[in-house]
Design an enzyme around this catalytic site. Structure first.
Site, PDB file in Angstrom:
ATOM      1  N   CYS A  73      48.037  81.417 -36.222  1.00 25.15           N
ATOM      2  CA  CYS A  73      47.818  82.605 -37.045  1.00 25.15           C
ATOM      3  C   CYS A  73      48.214  82.319 -38.492  1.00 25.15           C
ATOM      4  O   CYS A  73      49.104  81.515 -38.752  1.00 25.15           O
ATOM      5  CB  CYS A  73      48.642  83.770 -36.517  1.00 25.15           C
ATOM      6  SG  CYS A  73      48.330  84.207 -34.800  1.00 25.15           S
ATOM      7  N   ARG A 114      43.000  76.656 -39.532  1.00 22.32           N
ATOM      8  CA  ARG A 114      44.040  76.713 -38.525  1.00 22.32           C
ATOM      9  C   ARG A 114      43.539  77.223 -37.184  1.00 22.32           C
ATOM     10  O   ARG A 114      44.186  77.057 -36.163  1.00 22.32           O
ATOM     11  CB  ARG A 114      45.186  77.610 -39.016  1.00 22.32           C
ATOM     12  CG  ARG A 114      45.907  77.072 -40.222  1.00 22.32           C
ATOM     13  CD  ARG A 114      46.784  78.132 -40.868  1.00 22.32           C
ATOM     14  NE  ARG A 114      47.930  78.482 -40.054  1.00 22.32           N
ATOM     15  CZ  ARG A 114      49.151  78.008 -40.226  1.00 22.32           C
ATOM     16  NH1 ARG A 114      49.375  77.125 -41.183  1.00 22.32           N
ATOM     17  NH2 ARG A 114      50.143  78.401 -39.470  1.00 22.32           N
ATOM     18  N   TRP A 165      45.211  84.378 -33.948  1.00 24.20           N
ATOM     19  CA  TRP A 165      44.829  83.532 -32.815  1.00 24.20           C
ATOM     20  C   TRP A 165      45.461  84.173 -31.589  1.00 24.20           C
ATOM     21  O   TRP A 165      46.673  84.251 -31.476  1.00 24.20           O
ATOM     22  CB  TRP A 165      45.356  82.109 -33.028  1.00 24.20           C
ATOM     23  CG  TRP A 165      44.894  81.094 -32.042  1.00 24.20           C
ATOM     24  CD1 TRP A 165      43.699  80.424 -32.030  1.00 24.20           C
ATOM     25  CD2 TRP A 165      45.634  80.583 -30.916  1.00 24.20           C
ATOM     26  NE1 TRP A 165      43.661  79.541 -30.985  1.00 24.20           N
ATOM     27  CE2 TRP A 165      44.827  79.617 -30.282  1.00 24.20           C
ATOM     28  CE3 TRP A 165      46.899  80.859 -30.386  1.00 24.20           C
ATOM     29  CZ2 TRP A 165      45.250  78.926 -29.157  1.00 24.20           C
ATOM     30  CZ3 TRP A 165      47.310  80.176 -29.266  1.00 24.20           C
ATOM     31  CH2 TRP A 165      46.495  79.215 -28.659  1.00 24.20           C
ATOM     32  N   ASN A 167      53.216  86.237 -36.965  1.00 26.78           N
ATOM     33  CA  ASN A 167      52.906  84.994 -36.269  1.00 26.78           C
ATOM     34  C   ASN A 167      54.013  84.740 -35.260  1.00 26.78           C
ATOM     35  O   ASN A 167      55.191  84.962 -35.560  1.00 26.78           O
ATOM     36  CB  ASN A 167      52.869  83.800 -37.235  1.00 26.78           C
ATOM     37  CG  ASN A 167      51.699  83.844 -38.177  1.00 26.78           C
ATOM     38  OD1 ASN A 167      50.835  84.702 -38.062  1.00 26.78           O
ATOM     39  ND2 ASN A 167      51.676  82.913 -39.120  1.00 26.78           N
ATOM     40  N   GLU A 193      43.209  59.709 -25.796  1.00 28.86           N
ATOM     41  CA  GLU A 193      42.865  60.357 -27.054  1.00 28.86           C
ATOM     42  C   GLU A 193      41.352  60.569 -27.157  1.00 28.86           C
ATOM     43  O   GLU A 193      40.888  61.615 -27.630  1.00 28.86           O
ATOM     44  CB  GLU A 193      43.380  59.521 -28.232  1.00 28.86           C
ATOM     45  CG  GLU A 193      43.006  60.039 -29.606  1.00 28.86           C
ATOM     46  CD  GLU A 193      43.595  61.404 -29.938  1.00 28.86           C
ATOM     47  OE1 GLU A 193      43.135  61.995 -30.937  1.00 28.86           O
ATOM     48  OE2 GLU A 193      44.478  61.892 -29.215  1.00 28.86           O
ATOM     49  N   LYS A 199      39.488  64.205 -27.548  1.00 26.60           N
ATOM     50  CA  LYS A 199      38.563  64.543 -28.626  1.00 26.60           C
ATOM     51  C   LYS A 199      37.247  65.081 -28.066  1.00 26.60           C
ATOM     52  O   LYS A 199      36.690  66.052 -28.575  1.00 26.60           O
ATOM     53  CB  LYS A 199      38.294  63.320 -29.510  1.00 26.60           C
ATOM     54  CG  LYS A 199      39.433  62.984 -30.437  1.00 26.60           C
ATOM     55  CD  LYS A 199      39.611  64.038 -31.507  1.00 26.60           C
ATOM     56  CE  LYS A 199      40.998  63.981 -32.109  1.00 26.60           C
ATOM     57  NZ  LYS A 199      42.061  64.489 -31.244  1.00 26.60           N
ATOM     58  N   GLU A 256      37.798  68.588 -26.707  1.00 26.36           N
ATOM     59  CA  GLU A 256      38.153  69.547 -27.753  1.00 26.36           C
ATOM     60  C   GLU A 256      36.929  70.100 -28.474  1.00 26.36           C
ATOM     61  O   GLU A 256      36.842  71.297 -28.722  1.00 26.36           O
ATOM     62  CB  GLU A 256      39.063  68.886 -28.799  1.00 26.36           C
ATOM     63  CG  GLU A 256      40.517  68.793 -28.415  1.00 26.36           C
ATOM     64  CD  GLU A 256      41.343  68.159 -29.519  1.00 26.36           C
ATOM     65  OE1 GLU A 256      42.457  68.633 -29.764  1.00 26.36           O
ATOM     66  OE2 GLU A 256      40.868  67.194 -30.146  1.00 26.36           O
ATOM     67  N   HIS A 305      42.425  54.636  -6.746  1.00 26.02           N
ATOM     68  CA  HIS A 305      43.422  55.535  -6.177  1.00 26.02           C
ATOM     69  C   HIS A 305      43.014  57.001  -6.319  1.00 26.02           C
ATOM     70  O   HIS A 305      43.862  57.883  -6.306  1.00 26.02           O
ATOM     71  CB  HIS A 305      44.785  55.294  -6.829  1.00 26.02           C
ATOM     72  CG  HIS A 305      45.332  53.926  -6.574  1.00 26.02           C
ATOM     73  ND1 HIS A 305      45.787  53.530  -5.346  1.00 26.02           N
ATOM     74  CD2 HIS A 305      45.463  52.860  -7.399  1.00 26.02           C
ATOM     75  CE1 HIS A 305      46.203  52.275  -5.412  1.00 26.02           C
ATOM     76  NE2 HIS A 305      46.006  51.843  -6.657  1.00 26.02           N
ATOM     77  N   LYS A 364      44.853  74.739 -35.360  1.00 26.49           N
ATOM     78  CA  LYS A 364      45.251  73.487 -35.999  1.00 26.49           C
ATOM     79  C   LYS A 364      46.742  73.208 -35.837  1.00 26.49           C
ATOM     80  O   LYS A 364      47.139  72.122 -35.454  1.00 26.49           O
ATOM     81  CB  LYS A 364      44.883  73.535 -37.492  1.00 26.49           C
ATOM     82  CG  LYS A 364      45.205  72.256 -38.253  1.00 26.49           C
ATOM     83  CD  LYS A 364      44.376  71.098 -37.730  1.00 26.49           C
ATOM     84  CE  LYS A 364      44.671  69.803 -38.467  1.00 26.49           C
ATOM     85  NZ  LYS A 364      43.983  68.666 -37.821  1.00 26.49           N
TER      86      LYS A 364
END
Length: 610
Positions: free
Chosen positions: A2, A27, A75, A100, A483, A487, A490, A506, A605
């Protein structure tokens, strides 16, 4: 997450508040609102679901003007995204408040306030604060700052709060605990925001509020009070650097721009350590004495920064001979721990305000660690102020929610730390020079990777009809696979998971078929042959492979196997170089799937709430 913007001025501030919100859009948010006090001290309120542009349209259709105001981008945490749940919240047509954070005892407070006759219109935890504040003022005899101090004493959880009151028409009062707030100092006007970026259009002078601070702003004054209600003189910082452009500069998205800014950012971060050599002083004047005591390192971080810590563990243990543990901050802060002598606490956070990482630093037991080191990108952050040592990366502003250059500059900082600690523990000078040369040449290797953009865009077309993907890595490339999967999920919303390649048999191998693309990050070391065997396991079951490998690794494309030949570079920097290729892959998949690349749904963010 926020965003808060507030102003107390002798001029009209509605456009200043809107511009501040625009600068905080990176953000992540779902709604926006603004409250002003006009010249007759009437409370005026606009709230809209969606983008700041919707709030701008409301202001154009029905202009609300005033010299005192607060604004917010929300948010959602409590209550769905809606105009009703958007901030500011009001009480008694007198008070407006933005918040916030998360109030953990909001249900108890809501019950008390309802019993006292207050009606709630939203499903948020934040609305309890404005009614608490109103309750304190309703009896008379309290000014706004005193009422705020009494109200926040009832709150459990994290907050950054700003409020305005028709009975105090020249004043904004704010308080912070666990969420950042910064004061912008002007001439005949003063401002407040959750991020200084929101205020750079009106001032270059800032006061960073400390934990527990309460601040009272008028057009002509800034008064700060600490937890004990004692007035304090907080240091004012003048930001003299040129503000980096928040313009796209010819790129389609901020994420793409920031991917392409990495050669410069990596070079700047390395140069911050001395360029020709890297010494203790890159981490602070007191680093030498503290590093002499280091026997092991505990890394604590969240999300992408956690992946950076996982990469660092390989470097620290192999090259520096320093034992290293890496833990997600939200788990670390809540478990019982056994203290190990000589342990340095290393926190990693792009913003320096990540709630769980900050809590981990703040909640350690006395004597549990010999000291703390923070790696972050924001010099004014809480993590910087509260750590013993600091290394500031030089990523510059990162607008895209999915981290790119902030992550790779963290890796550069961590490799520099490995070099400094390694020299204390027997790392030979020949090997040290190899590391330095690899760091010096790293921007060139990354630039060569960026030149693969067209080839990676073509490869990305294979992912458009897919709903799932597997990422595989061995050794130090396993966290890079993690990573890469993060990405992709996301920004493209494709479900993606990463595994150590040796773990395929496995369990994950059950998922492999001709509809499941498998992305492999190939090492160039003695683990390559092991990885080749794992890839055969995938191919023999009809899986389609996409392999990022050193062009000298001897891997070739054939039926159901696509090899992306990466620049030949030293093993030690391959995690950074290969990350850039996976960033480009995720970006192009997301663009072709039509998602909001810079502002993916449900994400923020800077995660400043638990």
């Amino acid at each position: 997450m926020c965003g808060i913007v507030a102003a107390a001025a002798r001029r009209e501030v509605s456009e200043i508040l809107l511009e501040g919100l625009r600068r905080l859009e990176y953000r992540g948010y779902d709604s926006a609102g603004m409250a002003l006090l006009d010249n007759e001290h009437n409370l005026l309120l606009h709230k809209r679901l969606g983008k700041v542009a919707e709030l701008e349209t409301a202001q154009q259709l029905q202009p609300f003007l005033g010299c005192i105001g607060i604004a917010h981008t929300r948010w959602a945490t409590h209550g769905e995204p809606s105009a009703v749940n958007a901030h500011p919240h009001i009480s008694g047509q007198r008070l407006a408040l933005v918040h916030n954070g998360i109030i953990e005892n909001h249900e108890q407070l809501r019950g008390e306030l309802q019993s006292a006759g207050y009606t709630f219109h939203s499903a948020t935890d934040s609305e309890v604060i404005v009614h608490l504040l109103h309750q304190q003022l309703a009896g008379g005899g309290k000014d706004l700052a005193t009422a705020m101090r009494t109200a926040v004493a009832r709150l459990e959880g994290a907050y950054a709060i700003a409020a305005i009151d028709t009975a105090h028409p020249d004043t904004v009062v704010a308080a912070r605990r666990g969420s950042p707030l910064v004061v912008g100092v002007g001439i005949g006007e003063n401002f407040l925001a959750s991020d200084q970026l929101a205020l750079r259009q009106v001032t270059d002078r800032f006061i960073y509020l400390e934990e527990g601070d309460l601040v009272q702003l008028t057009p002509s004054s800034v008064r700060v009070f600490d937890l004990e209600d004692r007035e304090q003189r907080r240091e004012m910082t003048r930001i003299n650097d040129v503000v980096e452009s928040a313009e796209l500069g010819g790129f389609s998205h901020f994420m793409l721009k920031e991917i392409h800014e990495q050669p410069r950012a990596l070079a700047a971060t390395f140069n911050a350590g001395g360029n020709e050599d890297v010494t203790d002083r890159a981490f602070g004047a007191a680093a030498g004495a503290l590093f002499d005591q280091v026997e092991r390192i505990q890394i604590v971080a969240c999300g992408t920064s956690f992946h950076a810590g996982m990469v660092a563990r390989y470097w620290l243990e192999e090259l520096a001979g320093v034992a290293c543990q890496v833990e997600v901050a939200s788990e670390f802060r809540y478990r019982s721990r056994v203290a190990q002598p000589g342990t340095l606490l290393l926190t990693i956070s792009q913003s320096g305000e990540t709630a769980d990482t900050l809590a981990a630093l703040r909640n350690v037991a006395p004597g549990e660690f010999i000291g703390s080191l923070a790696i972050t990108n924001v010099a004014s952050s809480s993590l910087v102020r509260e750590s013993d040592l600091v290394f500031l990366t030089r990523a510059g502003p990162e607008i895209g929610v999915a981290s790119t250059k902030a992550f790779t500059t963290q890796l550069v900082a961590l490799l520099m730390l490995t070099l400094v600690l390694g020299r204390r523990r027997g790392l030979g000078e020949e090997k040290a020079q190899e590391l330095l040369n690899a760091l010096r040449q790293l921007p060139d290797y990354v630039q060569q990777t960026l030149e693969l953009d067209d080839a990676i865009r073509a490869l990305s077309e294979e992912f458009i009809p897919r709903y799932h993907a597997l990422f595989l890595g061995r050794g130090i490339q396993y966290p890079i696979a993690m990573e890469g999967a993060l990405k992709l999920k996301e920004i493209s919303y494709i479900h993606a998971e990463a595994y150590p390649a040796g773990e395929l048999k496995h369990g994950p191998l059950a998922l492999v078929d001709d509809e499941m693309p498998v992305v492999a990050v190939a090492p160039g070391d003695d683990l390559l042959e092991k990885l080749k065997s794992n890839l055969e396991e995938v191919r023999s079951r009809g899986g389609e492979l996409f392999v990022f490998a050193d062009r000298n690794a001897g891997l070739h494309s054939d039926a159901r196997v696509t090899v992306m030949n990466m620049p030949h570079c030293p093993e030690v920097v391959k995690p950074i170089v290969y990350t850039v290729a996976l960033q480009l892959l995720s970006y192009h998949v997301a663009v072709q799937k039509g998602t909001d690349v810079d502002k993916p749904r449900n994400l923020a963010k800077s995660v400043t709430v638990e």
